[in-house]
Enzyme design. Structure first.
Site, PDB file in Angstrom:
ATOM      1  N   ARG A  49     -42.877 -11.041  10.144  1.00  0.00           N
ATOM      2  CA  ARG A  49     -42.181 -11.632   8.999  1.00  0.00           C
ATOM      3  C   ARG A  49     -40.742 -11.138   8.802  1.00  0.00           C
ATOM      4  O   ARG A  49     -39.847 -11.951   8.553  1.00  0.00           O
ATOM      5  CB  ARG A  49     -42.995 -11.442   7.705  1.00  0.00           C
ATOM      6  CG  ARG A  49     -44.284 -12.230   7.679  1.00  0.00           C
ATOM      7  CD  ARG A  49     -44.031 -13.737   7.725  1.00  0.00           C
ATOM      8  NE  ARG A  49     -45.246 -14.500   7.547  1.00  0.00           N
ATOM      9  CZ  ARG A  49     -45.891 -15.155   8.511  1.00  0.00           C
ATOM     10  NH1 ARG A  49     -45.419 -15.133   9.752  1.00  0.00           N
ATOM     11  NH2 ARG A  49     -46.998 -15.824   8.268  1.00  0.00           N
TER      12      ARG A  49
ATOM     13  N   SER B 206     -57.005 -20.912   7.721  1.00  0.00           N
ATOM     14  CA  SER B 206     -55.583 -20.592   7.623  1.00  0.00           C
ATOM     15  C   SER B 206     -55.268 -19.591   8.734  1.00  0.00           C
ATOM     16  O   SER B 206     -55.793 -18.479   8.764  1.00  0.00           O
ATOM     17  CB  SER B 206     -55.291 -19.989   6.238  1.00  0.00           C
ATOM     18  OG  SER B 206     -54.045 -19.348   6.275  1.00  0.00           O
TER      19      SER B 206
ATOM     20  N   ASP C 258     -47.144 -12.209   2.678  1.00  0.00           N
ATOM     21  CA  ASP C 258     -46.024 -12.755   3.448  1.00  0.00           C
ATOM     22  C   ASP C 258     -44.827 -13.135   2.579  1.00  0.00           C
ATOM     23  O   ASP C 258     -43.679 -12.961   2.973  1.00  0.00           O
ATOM     24  CB  ASP C 258     -46.492 -13.954   4.278  1.00  0.00           C
ATOM     25  CG  ASP C 258     -47.427 -13.515   5.394  1.00  0.00           C
ATOM     26  OD1 ASP C 258     -47.267 -12.379   5.878  1.00  0.00           O
ATOM     27  OD2 ASP C 258     -48.311 -14.300   5.769  1.00  0.00           O
TER      28      ASP C 258
ATOM     29  N   ASP D 232     -48.210 -27.897   5.288  1.00  0.00           N
ATOM     30  CA  ASP D 232     -47.450 -27.374   4.134  1.00  0.00           C
ATOM     31  C   ASP D 232     -45.946 -27.532   4.316  1.00  0.00           C
ATOM     32  O   ASP D 232     -45.260 -28.078   3.451  1.00  0.00           O
ATOM     33  CB  ASP D 232     -47.731 -25.876   3.933  1.00  0.00           C
ATOM     34  CG  ASP D 232     -49.102 -25.609   3.351  1.00  0.00           C
ATOM     35  OD1 ASP D 232     -49.673 -26.522   2.741  1.00  0.00           O
ATOM     36  OD2 ASP D 232     -49.589 -24.475   3.515  1.00  0.00           O
TER      37      ASP D 232
HETATM   38  N1  ARG Z   1     -53.709 -10.210   6.101  1.00  0.00           N
HETATM   39  C1  ARG Z   1     -52.683 -10.172   7.100  1.00  0.00           C
HETATM   40  C2  ARG Z   1     -51.396  -9.685   6.502  1.00  0.00           C
HETATM   41  O1  ARG Z   1     -51.246  -9.636   5.315  1.00  0.00           O
HETATM   42  C3  ARG Z   1     -52.519 -11.511   7.801  1.00  0.00           C
HETATM   43  C4  ARG Z   1     -51.839 -12.561   7.006  1.00  0.00           C
HETATM   44  C5  ARG Z   1     -51.773 -13.858   7.716  1.00  0.00           C
HETATM   45  N2  ARG Z   1     -50.828 -14.726   7.092  1.00  0.00           N
HETATM   46  C6  ARG Z   1     -51.002 -16.021   6.894  1.00  0.00           C
HETATM   47  N3  ARG Z   1     -50.049 -16.653   6.272  1.00  0.00           N
HETATM   48  N4  ARG Z   1     -52.103 -16.645   7.225  1.00  0.00           N
HETATM   49  O2  ARG Z   1     -50.499  -9.326   7.231  1.00  0.00           O
END
Ligand code: ARG
Length: 421
Positions: free
Chosen positions: A113, A194, A142, A32
């Site tokens: 993040r 992912s 995110d 990406d």
């Molecule tokens: N569900 C978790 C969260 O919202 C993990 C997210 C993982 N992020 C990703 N871009 N794959 O914090």
């Protein structure tokens, strides 16, 4: 009534194409953000500076990532090792707050993040960028965590999130990459999981994980040994805490980064920290994640145990409510919300006496507290013992206590059962 989408007005922090000249791209080296690196140059006629943040995700070759960014046309490419800051300012407060969202997510992504976005702001300013770009989709948490951070810390910077708008699926991205000489890693036939990971854990989403009635396929576990294959011998690890902070492993003093890494490796070997989680995202979706969190699955219960031991019943009841609030704010992308700092002040105070050692027994997927010791334990073996009647505790006081303790409840019961039936 059918749901009607609102007309889309761009928020003030989102970039208009004409204002985009130099973009700081949060670059992972994956498909990406590699496609994005090229796409932004072409679509916006802008320069791109790449930033990759090391939060302890295993198995990355940062020289390769830097080289790839330059190859795709970045005017500059930075790699920042932020592991120590992540451990000190994000994981440590999470441990003090026993931070778990839902029924088992220790928030590693949610904690990472705001730091990644804070560094993006720093590097954007330093390298004269007007815009920050990230690779998050429009369906996840995110994007909220990153954009809320940028909008809070740097109102002068704008944001673009190409994945939300470019309407390329994976196949189109691969075609775009091939067409533009962007290296694509092998095995493009099957869409990969992912993945997001750092020092504090790893998540997998997508593929069969989206089918709620499918049990985890073995190949998803890349960090933690499957419990069935874990050693037949249990192992006990002792964690030393000072004021709520883990500082030693089996008596050896360690910095938090190394302690988390080592404990994670031990836990992973014993199959500890697999979580199959249904989650309420802040954008309204309910989604399933498979987590591998070996270090958190040992440290969080150990810390909670020590905290309970040195605190009173009232402190314990109250703190768990604040813990939940802390976890929710962080999950929900509000790291910079002042309530989080207010809560941190309480967490520090509440951890002031959380010094001592907790032994955890690891065995085929489980991590169980087996020993505790603390100079501050609100515990007296003499008082608690079943074996003697003596000591300071007056059993003769108990009947009077029960009399008064149950008084209102007994009165209320009688009113509801007038005939005694
Ligand atoms: N569900 C978790 C969260 O919202 C993990 C997210 C993982 N992020 C990703 N871009 N794959 O914090």
């Amino acid at each position: 009534m059918p749901f009607e989408p609102a007309p889309s007005l761009p928020a003030s922090y989102l970039a208009e194409a004409a204002d985009v000249h130099r973009v700081l791209l949060l670059y992972s080296g994956g498909l990406d953000t590699s496609v994005m690196l090229k796409w932004i140059q072409d679509e916006y006629d802008a320069e791109v500076v790449a930033l990759t943040v090391n939060l302890g995700q295993p198995g990355e070759d940062y020289d390769v990532i830097r080289g790839k960014a330059m190859h795709i046309g970045a005017v500059d490419s930075f790699v920042v090792d932020a592991r120590a800051e992540f451990a000190r300012d994000y994981i440590a407060p999470a441990i003090r707050a026993n931070a778990i969202y839902g029924l088992g997510y220790p928030l590693f992504t949610a904690l990472g993040r705001p730091l990644i976005a804070k560094l993006a702001v720093e590097y954007a300013r330093r390298s004269g960028c007007d815009t920050i770009a990230h690779g998050c989709t429009g369906k996840g948490n995110d994007q909220v965590r990153i954009e809320a951070t940028v909008a809070t810390l740097a109102p002068e910077l704008k944001v673009i999130a190409p994945v939300r708008s470019w309407q390329m699926g994976r196949d189109e991205e691969i075609a775009y990459a091939r067409e533009h000489g962007i290296p694509v890693k092998g095995g493009t036939e099957v869409a990969p999981y992912s993945i997001d990971d750092n020092l504090w854990g790893r998540s997998s989403e997508g593929r069969w994980i989206e089918e709620l009635d499918t049990a985890p396929h073995d190949d998803v576990f890349q960090l933690v040994t499957r419990p069935e294959e874990a050693p037949d011998e249990a192992e006990v690890v002792t964690i030393g805490f000072e004021r709520g902070l883990p500082v030693a492993l089996d008596g050896e003093p360690l910095g938090l980064v190394e302690l988390v890494e080592r404990l994670g490796a031990i836990g992973a070997r014993h199959g500890v920290g697999i979580v199959d989680h249904i989650e309420d995202r802040i954008v309204g979706l309910k989604v399933r994640d498979i987590y591998e969190v070996p270090a958190a699955a040992i440290l969080l219960p150990a810390h909670a145990e020590l905290e309970r031991l040195v605190s009173t019943i009232h402190q314990n009841q109250f703190k768990s409510i604040l813990d939940q609030k802390w976890a929710y704010l962080v999950y929900a992308g509000l790291w910079w919300e002042p309530l989080r700092e207010d809560l941190d002040a309480y967490m520090l105070a509440a951890n002031d006496r959380a010094t001592g050692e907790i032994g955890m027994r690891l065995y085929k997927g489980s991590a169980r507290v087996v020993t505790r010791s603390s100079p501050n334990a609100v515990y007296d073996a003499q008082l608690a013992t079943f074996s003697e009647s003596g000591g300071l505790f007056s059993q003769a006081s108990s009947p009077g206590f029960i009399d008064l303790w149950s008084l209102q409840s007994r009165m209320a019961w009688r009113l509801r059962h007038p005939g005694g039936e």
